[in-house]
Design a protein around this motif. Structure first.
Motif, PDB file in Angstrom:
ATOM      1  N   LEU A  68      29.006   5.619   7.086  1.00 36.82           N
ATOM      2  CA  LEU A  68      28.885   6.128   8.554  1.00 36.82           C
ATOM      3  C   LEU A  68      29.604   5.031   9.353  1.00 36.82           C
ATOM      4  O   LEU A  68      30.059   5.550  10.657  1.00 36.82           O
ATOM      5  CB  LEU A  68      27.442   6.309   8.917  1.00 36.82           C
ATOM      6  N   ALA A  69      29.364   3.682   9.358  1.00 36.67           N
ATOM      7  CA  ALA A  69      29.894   2.791  10.288  1.00 36.67           C
ATOM      8  C   ALA A  69      31.420   3.074  10.339  1.00 36.67           C
ATOM      9  O   ALA A  69      31.980   3.056  11.583  1.00 36.67           O
ATOM     10  CB  ALA A  69      29.551   1.568   9.759  1.00 36.67           C
ATOM     11  N   VAL A  70      32.105   3.350   9.327  1.00 42.15           N
ATOM     12  CA  VAL A  70      33.461   3.392   9.366  1.00 42.15           C
ATOM     13  C   VAL A  70      34.030   4.618  10.127  1.00 42.15           C
ATOM     14  O   VAL A  70      34.835   4.740  10.892  1.00 42.15           O
ATOM     15  CB  VAL A  70      34.185   3.268   8.095  1.00 42.15           C
ATOM     16  N   THR A  71      33.252   5.756   9.578  1.00 44.37           N
ATOM     17  CA  THR A  71      33.713   7.309  10.073  1.00 44.37           C
ATOM     18  C   THR A  71      33.352   7.190  11.239  1.00 44.37           C
ATOM     19  O   THR A  71      34.141   7.748  12.057  1.00 44.37           O
ATOM     20  CB  THR A  71      33.179   8.192   9.098  1.00 44.37           C
ATOM     21  N   LEU A  72      31.973   6.945  12.028  1.00 43.06           N
ATOM     22  CA  LEU A  72      31.747   7.116  13.123  1.00 43.06           C
ATOM     23  C   LEU A  72      32.682   6.203  14.240  1.00 43.06           C
ATOM     24  O   LEU A  72      32.969   6.670  15.436  1.00 43.06           O
ATOM     25  CB  LEU A  72      30.246   6.764  13.516  1.00 43.06           C
ATOM     26  N   MET A  85      33.187  -0.923  18.365  1.00 45.40           N
ATOM     27  CA  MET A  85      33.207  -1.969  17.291  1.00 45.40           C
ATOM     28  C   MET A  85      31.865  -2.553  17.284  1.00 45.40           C
ATOM     29  O   MET A  85      31.226  -2.958  16.064  1.00 45.40           O
ATOM     30  CB  MET A  85      34.281  -3.111  17.720  1.00 45.40           C
ATOM     31  N   LEU A  86      31.106  -2.755  18.489  1.00 51.74           N
ATOM     32  CA  LEU A  86      29.715  -3.342  18.375  1.00 51.74           C
ATOM     33  C   LEU A  86      28.814  -2.134  17.524  1.00 51.74           C
ATOM     34  O   LEU A  86      28.048  -2.747  16.785  1.00 51.74           O
ATOM     35  CB  LEU A  86      29.336  -3.383  19.638  1.00 51.74           C
ATOM     36  N   ALA A  87      29.049  -0.887  17.638  1.00 47.21           N
ATOM     37  CA  ALA A  87      28.179   0.035  16.918  1.00 47.21           C
ATOM     38  C   ALA A  87      28.517  -0.144  15.487  1.00 47.21           C
ATOM     39  O   ALA A  87      27.501   0.108  14.610  1.00 47.21           O
ATOM     40  CB  ALA A  87      28.447   1.359  17.733  1.00 47.21           C
ATOM     41  N   ARG A  91      25.843  -1.079  12.093  1.00 41.55           N
ATOM     42  CA  ARG A  91      25.701  -0.315  11.022  1.00 41.55           C
ATOM     43  C   ARG A  91      26.087  -0.893   9.745  1.00 41.55           C
ATOM     44  O   ARG A  91      25.551  -0.622   8.763  1.00 41.55           O
ATOM     45  CB  ARG A  91      26.601   1.309  11.161  1.00 41.55           C
ATOM     46  N   VAL A  92      27.154  -1.620   9.866  1.00 33.57           N
ATOM     47  CA  VAL A  92      27.336  -2.535   8.670  1.00 33.57           C
ATOM     48  C   VAL A  92      26.335  -3.586   8.442  1.00 33.57           C
ATOM     49  O   VAL A  92      25.725  -3.520   7.236  1.00 33.57           O
ATOM     50  CB  VAL A  92      28.679  -3.339   9.003  1.00 33.57           C
ATOM     51  N   ALA A  93      25.659  -4.131   9.424  1.00 30.02           N
ATOM     52  CA  ALA A  93      24.480  -5.136   9.281  1.00 30.02           C
ATOM     53  C   ALA A  93      23.468  -4.422   8.748  1.00 30.02           C
ATOM     54  O   ALA A  93      22.558  -4.922   7.884  1.00 30.02           O
ATOM     55  CB  ALA A  93      24.095  -5.826  10.585  1.00 30.02           C
ATOM     56  N   LEU A 147      19.984   0.523  16.956  1.00 30.75           N
ATOM     57  CA  LEU A 147      20.869  -0.007  17.907  1.00 30.75           C
ATOM     58  C   LEU A 147      22.379   0.484  17.598  1.00 30.75           C
ATOM     59  O   LEU A 147      23.096   0.945  18.590  1.00 30.75           O
ATOM     60  CB  LEU A 147      21.188  -1.506  17.720  1.00 30.75           C
ATOM     61  N   GLY A 148      22.930   0.733  16.383  1.00 29.69           N
ATOM     62  CA  GLY A 148      24.130   1.381  16.038  1.00 29.69           C
ATOM     63  C   GLY A 148      24.052   2.868  16.339  1.00 29.69           C
ATOM     64  O   GLY A 148      24.941   3.305  16.856  1.00 29.69           O
ATOM     65  N   SER A 149      22.974   3.574  16.110  1.00 27.84           N
ATOM     66  CA  SER A 149      22.947   4.913  16.545  1.00 27.84           C
ATOM     67  C   SER A 149      22.848   5.184  18.058  1.00 27.84           C
ATOM     68  O   SER A 149      23.309   6.081  18.395  1.00 27.84           O
ATOM     69  CB  SER A 149      21.555   5.630  15.711  1.00 27.84           C
TER      70      SER A 149
END
Length: 226
Positions: A68-72, A85-87, A91-93, A147-149
């Motif tokens: 999801l991190a990569v696709t979004l 990039m922050l988001a 999501r990676v974290a 946070l990412g969402s």
């Protein structure tokens, strides 16, 4: 990959991630449904296979967070590459922080160990209470998820890439845990609200997943120059 492909992968991954999370919660709740620490450890021993399955499902869920991190990011980077990039980083974290399965494996060891390294009943009960408390309490993975969402939802809203009402549900639903977590940690918030705060973001992710699979995402709305 094309925007359409990224949208489809993200939509399917959302649904898989939700199914994995719910299944894992059901399995773990069933194993720890007893009254008291001793009964809960006995339940874990009785449902050891199911608890081990929650570990595997958890790792699969962490991989979903990375996808999801990569696709979004690919979908939203044209709107604002820095925020995207922050988001992505959040999501990676989330995925990396969620890979710590030591608490669950520790509970399995306490519940099933029969060799000479097994602890006595008192020590096992105290350590089991600690692990169970940690399983049910605040985790860094959940914070990074929220946070990412929030950031990705805001970018989707700014770019008008999905329906505005759906994007606003994502922003408001995702920011709720961001606000509530510090209050929960400070002891100012407790009770059912700590579980109910996840309902809006769950509804958003299900609706977003279906939209991404069926409709995809629109191109970002052009930004006004100075």
């Amino acid at each position: 990959m094309t925007r359409r492909t990224n949208a489809s992968i993200a939509g399917v991954t959302f649904l898989v991630y939700i199914a994995i999370t719910i299944t894992s919660m059901v399995l773990f709740t069933r194993a720890t449904s007893g009254e008291g620490i001793a009964a809960q450890l006995a339940g874990i021993a009785q449902h050891a296979t199911g608890v081990r399955l929650t570990v595997v499902l958890g790792l699969l869920g962490n991989f979903c967070a990375l996808v999801l991190a990569v696709t979004l990011y690919a979908i939203t980077r044209e709107q604002d590459p820095d925020l995207a990039m922050l988001a992505l980083t959040c999501r990676v974290a989330e995925g990396i922080a969620g890979m710590d399965v030591s608490k669950t494996l520790g509970l399995l060891w306490l519940a099933t160990a029969t060799d000479v390294t097994a602890l006595d009943a008192g020590a096992a009960s105290a350590l089991g209470a600690f692990f169970l408390k940690m399983e049910a309490s605040f985790t860094a993975s959940a914070v990074f998820f929220a946070l990412g969402s929030t950031l990705f939802s805001w970018l989707l809203l700014r770019g008008r890439m999905i329906p505005v009402a759906l994007a606003w549900l994502g922003v408001l639903g995702s920011i709720l845990p961001v606000v509530c977590f510090p209050l929960q940690l400070a002891g100012l918030l407790g009770g059912p609200i700590t579980s109910l705060m996840w309902v809006p973001v769950l509804l958003f992710e299900i609706a977003l997943a279906l939209w991404l699979i069926i409709k995809g995402v629109a191109l970002p709305a052009p930004r006004l120059s100075a």
